[in-house]
Design a protein around this motif. Structure first.
Motif, short mmCIF file in Angstrom:
data_model
loop_
_atom_site.label_atom_id
_atom_site.label_comp_id
_atom_site.label_asym_id
_atom_site.label_seq_id
_atom_site.Cartn_x
_atom_site.Cartn_y
_atom_site.Cartn_z
N MET A 61 7.18 -0.94 11.47
CA MET A 61 6.54 -1.55 10.30
C MET A 61 6.38 -0.51 9.20
O MET A 61 5.87 0.58 9.42
N THR A 62 6.86 -0.84 8.00
CA THR A 62 6.74 0.08 6.88
C THR A 62 5.30 0.15 6.40
O THR A 62 4.45 -0.68 6.78
N GLU A 63 5.04 1.14 5.55
CA GLU A 63 3.68 1.30 5.00
C GLU A 63 3.28 0.08 4.19
O GLU A 63 2.13 -0.37 4.25
N LYS A 64 4.22 -0.48 3.45
CA LYS A 64 3.92 -1.66 2.63
C LYS A 64 3.64 -2.87 3.50
O LYS A 64 2.70 -3.64 3.23
N GLU A 65 4.42 -3.06 4.55
CA GLU A 65 4.20 -4.18 5.45
C GLU A 65 2.84 -4.07 6.15
O GLU A 65 2.15 -5.08 6.34
N GLN A 66 2.47 -2.86 6.51
CA GLN A 66 1.16 -2.65 7.13
C GLN A 66 0.04 -2.98 6.16
O GLN A 66 -0.97 -3.59 6.53
N TYR A 67 0.23 -2.57 4.90
CA TYR A 67 -0.77 -2.86 3.86
C TYR A 67 -0.91 -4.38 3.69
O TYR A 67 -2.04 -4.91 3.63
N LEU A 68 0.21 -5.09 3.61
CA LEU A 68 0.17 -6.54 3.43
C LEU A 68 -0.51 -7.22 4.63
O LEU A 68 -1.29 -8.15 4.46
#
Length: 205
Positions: free
Chosen positions: A1-8
């Motif tokens: 999971m990318t940083e952006k996906e984790q944030y979302l």
């Protein structure tokens, strides 16, 4: 999971927890309030359904506090799915007790569809499966245990429910897309802000 996906994912979990709390509070208020309709039908119906309304309200109160214990998308989805099923079953018991296929209490199923799909930020597959589950809880017991004599009323009720489901699903798709776009833009802006702060610090150095 990318940083952006984790944030979302984290932001969606926050919104889930928030909207589930609001939906539960709405249910805690509305289930007893709609009992006024029972009173106008008859005292016997009011007394009979009072236990159901008290029980589902108590369940909502318990789940309201359970929802606040943990912030996790899977945990929140389990909570909201459970309360939706309990709500639909409670209303279906009332429907079967009061006219079955011709009962005006089918409107309660419509309210559950609107509340579930309108307030809760479900993904598209979950929104569809939730709507199908609510409709099945209404339809299957009637087909199994009720003798359908007023066919026109039964068909009209089902058409209204399916139309409500279609509208609510469209609403959920558009709202979900707007929410994801907003959160994605928010993430990008925060990342750009961080870069500017780093660049500013380097310039000062």
């Amino acid at each position: 999971m990318t940083e952006k996906e984790q944030y979302l994912s984290e932001q969606i979990s926050k919104k889930l927890q928030f909207w589930i709390s609001k939906t539960l509070l709405l249910g805690i208020a509305l289930f007893p309030f709609v009992g006024v309709a029972d009173w106008f039908l008859s005292r016997e119906i009011f007394n009979r359904f009072l236990y159901l309304r008290t029980g589902i309200t108590a369940i909502f109160i318990v789940y309201f506090f359970l929802n606040r214990l943990k912030r996790n998308a899977t945990y929140q989805y389990v909570i909201v799915t459970t309360i939706i099923i309990f709500s639909a079953i409670t209303i279906e018991i009332m429907v079967l007790s009061l006219g079955g296929h011709a009962s005006s209490y089918y409107a309660g199923i419509i309210l559950v569809i609107i509340a579930a799909m309108g307030f809760i930020p479900f993904s598209l597959p979950l929104a569809i499966s939730t709507g199908v589950a609510i409709y099945a809880i209404y339809l299957v017991p009637i087909l199994l245990f009720d003798e359908i004599t007023d066919v026109s009323t039964f068909i009209a009720n089902n058409i209204f429910m399916l139309a409500t489901f279609a509208i609510a699903l469209t609403w959920r798709i558009l709202s979900q897309r707007a929410m994801i776009n907003e959160l994605s833009l928010q993430y990008d802006l925060e990342k750009e802000k961080s870069k500017l702060q780093v660049y500013s610090t380097k310039l000062e150095d």
